[in-house]
Design a protein around this motif. Structure first.
Motif, PDB file in Angstrom:
ATOM      1  N   GLN A 154       0.846  -1.190   0.000  1.00 47.28           N
ATOM      2  CA  GLN A 154       0.000   0.000   0.000  1.00 47.28           C
ATOM      3  C   GLN A 154       0.879   1.236   0.000  1.00 47.28           C
ATOM      4  N   THR A 155       0.508   2.225  -0.793  1.00 49.38           N
ATOM      5  CA  THR A 155       1.249   3.491  -0.857  1.00 49.38           C
ATOM      6  C   THR A 155       0.267   4.645  -0.844  1.00 49.38           C
ATOM      7  N   SER A 156       0.600   5.670  -0.056  1.00 41.88           N
ATOM      8  CA  SER A 156      -0.228   6.866   0.025  1.00 41.88           C
ATOM      9  C   SER A 156       0.662   8.089  -0.149  1.00 41.88           C
ATOM     10  N   SER A 157       0.140   9.122  -0.784  1.00 39.65           N
ATOM     11  CA  SER A 157       0.902  10.353  -0.991  1.00 39.65           C
ATOM     12  C   SER A 157       0.550  11.382   0.077  1.00 39.65           C
ATOM     13  N   TYR A 158       1.526  12.222   0.411  1.00 37.02           N
ATOM     14  CA  TYR A 158       1.303  13.244   1.439  1.00 37.02           C
ATOM     15  C   TYR A 158       2.170  14.458   1.127  1.00 37.02           C
ATOM     16  N   LEU A 159       1.645  15.649   1.448  1.00 39.08           N
ATOM     17  CA  LEU A 159       2.374  16.903   1.295  1.00 39.08           C
ATOM     18  C   LEU A 159       2.562  17.511   2.680  1.00 39.08           C
ATOM     19  N   SER A 160       3.806  17.694   3.106  1.00 40.28           N
ATOM     20  CA  SER A 160       4.068  18.201   4.450  1.00 40.28           C
ATOM     21  C   SER A 160       3.478  19.595   4.631  1.00 40.28           C
ATOM     22  N   LYS A 161       2.906  19.812   5.821  1.00 36.29           N
ATOM     23  CA  LYS A 161       2.160  21.037   6.117  1.00 36.29           C
ATOM     24  C   LYS A 161       2.817  21.826   7.242  1.00 36.29           C
ATOM     25  N   LEU A 162       2.355  23.054   7.407  1.00 37.32           N
ATOM     26  CA  LEU A 162       2.909  23.924   8.444  1.00 37.32           C
ATOM     27  C   LEU A 162       2.805  23.281   9.825  1.00 37.32           C
ATOM     28  N   SER A 163       1.688  22.614  10.106  1.00 41.42           N
ATOM     29  CA  SER A 163       1.495  22.021  11.430  1.00 41.42           C
ATOM     30  C   SER A 163       2.433  20.844  11.683  1.00 41.42           C
ATOM     31  N   ASP A 164       3.101  20.349  10.662  1.00 43.31           N
ATOM     32  CA  ASP A 164       4.052  19.245  10.817  1.00 43.31           C
ATOM     33  C   ASP A 164       5.426  19.724  11.278  1.00 43.31           C
ATOM     34  N   LEU A 165       5.708  21.029  11.122  1.00 40.70           N
ATOM     35  CA  LEU A 165       7.052  21.546  11.383  1.00 40.70           C
ATOM     36  C   LEU A 165       7.274  21.854  12.851  1.00 40.70           C
ATOM     37  N   ASP A 166       8.535  21.801  13.262  1.00 42.93           N
ATOM     38  CA  ASP A 166       8.898  22.202  14.619  1.00 42.93           C
ATOM     39  C   ASP A 166       9.792  23.428  14.566  1.00 42.93           C
ATOM     40  N   ASN A 173       9.923  14.657  14.292  1.00 46.89           N
ATOM     41  CA  ASN A 173       9.963  13.198  14.187  1.00 46.89           C
ATOM     42  C   ASN A 173       8.670  12.518  14.633  1.00 46.89           C
ATOM     43  N   VAL A 174       7.910  13.163  15.528  1.00 44.14           N
ATOM     44  CA  VAL A 174       6.653  12.598  16.007  1.00 44.14           C
ATOM     45  C   VAL A 174       5.654  12.402  14.869  1.00 44.14           C
ATOM     46  N   LYS A 175       5.687  13.282  13.892  1.00 48.58           N
ATOM     47  CA  LYS A 175       4.678  13.280  12.828  1.00 48.58           C
ATOM     48  C   LYS A 175       4.732  12.032  11.956  1.00 48.58           C
ATOM     49  N   TYR A 176       5.936  11.551  11.692  1.00 47.38           N
ATOM     50  CA  TYR A 176       6.074  10.402  10.798  1.00 47.38           C
ATOM     51  C   TYR A 176       5.325   9.179  11.321  1.00 47.38           C
ATOM     52  N   THR A 177       5.361   8.971  12.625  1.00 43.20           N
ATOM     53  CA  THR A 177       4.688   7.814  13.213  1.00 43.20           C
ATOM     54  C   THR A 177       3.189   7.874  12.961  1.00 43.20           C
ATOM     55  N   ASP A 178       2.589   9.029  13.167  1.00 45.00           N
ATOM     56  CA  ASP A 178       1.156   9.175  12.904  1.00 45.00           C
ATOM     57  C   ASP A 178       0.828   8.940  11.441  1.00 45.00           C
ATOM     58  N   TRP A 179       1.616   9.495  10.547  1.00 46.13           N
ATOM     59  CA  TRP A 179       1.351   9.307   9.114  1.00 46.13           C
ATOM     60  C   TRP A 179       1.311   7.820   8.764  1.00 46.13           C
ATOM     61  N   CYS A 180       2.234   7.058   9.320  1.00 38.71           N
ATOM     62  CA  CYS A 180       2.314   5.627   9.003  1.00 38.71           C
ATOM     63  C   CYS A 180       1.169   4.845   9.644  1.00 38.71           C
ATOM     64  N   PHE A 181       0.945   5.038  10.927  1.00 32.11           N
ATOM     65  CA  PHE A 181      -0.095   4.263  11.603  1.00 32.11           C
ATOM     66  C   PHE A 181      -1.490   4.625  11.106  1.00 32.11           C
ATOM     67  N   ASP A 182      -1.658   5.822  10.554  1.00 26.23           N
ATOM     68  CA  ASP A 182      -2.952   6.191   9.973  1.00 26.23           C
ATOM     69  C   ASP A 182      -3.286   5.350   8.743  1.00 26.23           C
ATOM     70  N   LEU A 183      -2.283   4.701   8.146  1.00 24.14           N
ATOM     71  CA  LEU A 183      -2.531   3.822   7.008  1.00 24.14           C
ATOM     72  C   LEU A 183      -3.111   2.474   7.432  1.00 24.14           C
ATOM     73  N   LEU A 184      -2.879   2.086   8.685  1.00 20.34           N
ATOM     74  CA  LEU A 184      -3.332   0.792   9.168  1.00 20.34           C
ATOM     75  C   LEU A 184      -4.825   0.828   9.490  1.00 20.34           C
ATOM     76  N   PRO A 185      -5.510  -0.325   9.412  1.00 23.92           N
ATOM     77  CA  PRO A 185      -6.889  -0.382   9.908  1.00 23.92           C
ATOM     78  C   PRO A 185      -6.920   0.018  11.381  1.00 23.92           C
TER      79      PRO A 185
END
Length: 240
Positions: A154-166, A173-185
């Motif tokens: 499975q592959t999903s596309s994403y565009l990094s947003k202002l709220s992702d930045l520190d 680094n926290v954001k990447y985990t959410d992006w990935c786990f959001d792909l799971l059921p």
């Protein structure tokens, strides 16, 4: 005052938890990051001191070993210490306790990052070697280099947003985990606990950069990669 080991006690609030009441994996990562930052301030190489040298700590690798996730309104204590330090890199460990019981152990690898040159370099601040505890580890296994799966389903596309930045002006680094786990059921995340999570942060990601998030789930594990223009910037393996 003993500064080698730093402790932070918090009560989990509803914004930190999934719908099942358990702590989100990304919020666990966030708690670790905040605790490390507070300890670094006490030791003299926190954000303000490093910013004056155009430097920052960036997380490179991390391993989490989880007996159970704490839940809403539970009080937990996060302990952290520096296990190793050499010039431009450091190993920092964490333990998470519920009452007197250790429920999570974490080993992490950090690099010193020049915020102007956007590259690693030696820390410009002197570190007292007495604060390093080389014999004290928090996990059964250390962080590792993850081998990339070549057959994602499975592959999903994403565009990094202002709220992702520190504050370092890149995706936290926290954001990447959410992006990935959001792909799971949802039931995969809510009804099971990942017993260990290994993460490699390979390259930084800035505002409005397009990435592909790849996923493959095996019976005992889930594998993820985030790529930008065919270059891998993030890898994660989560074991049930």
């Amino acid at each position: 005052m003993q500064t080698e080991i730093y402790s932070k006690t918090v009560t989990l609030n509803f914004t930190q938890c999934y719908a099942n009441g358990r702590l989100k994996y990304s919020e666990l990562n966030n708690l670790l990051q905040l605790t490390a930052s507070e300890h670094a301030e006490i030791l003299g190489f926190g954000y303000q001191a490093m910013a004056s040298q155009s430097q920052s700590w960036v997380l490179s690798r991390i391993r989490m070993e989880i007996d159970r996730l704490p839940k809403f309104l539970e009080e937990i204590t996060v302990k952290t210490w520096v296990q190793d330090f050499l010039g431009n890199r450091s190993i920092r460990n964490f333990e998470v306790y519920r009452k007197d019981k250790k429920i999570i152990g974490v080993c992490s690898f950090w690099a010193v990052f020049n915020t102007q040159l956007r590259r690693s370099e030696n820390l410009a601040i002197k570190v007292d070697p007495a604060i390093v505890l080389p014999e004290r580890s928090a996990t059964q296994e250390s962080f590792k280099r993850i081998e990339q799966d070549t057959d994602y389903d499975q592959t999903s596309s994403y565009l990094s947003k202002l709220s992702d930045l520190d504050i370092v002006n890149h995706v936290n680094n926290v954001k990447y985990t959410d992006w990935c786990f959001d792909l799971l059921p949802a039931e995969t995340v809510l009804k099971k606990t990942f017993r260990s999570i290994d993460i490699n942060y390979l390259k930084e990601l800035k505002l409005a950069e397009a990435v592909d998030i790849h996923q493959r789930v095996h019976p005992e594990s889930a594998h993820f990669a985030i790529t930008r223009a065919d270059k891998t910037i993030f890898l994660m393996q989560a074991n049930f």
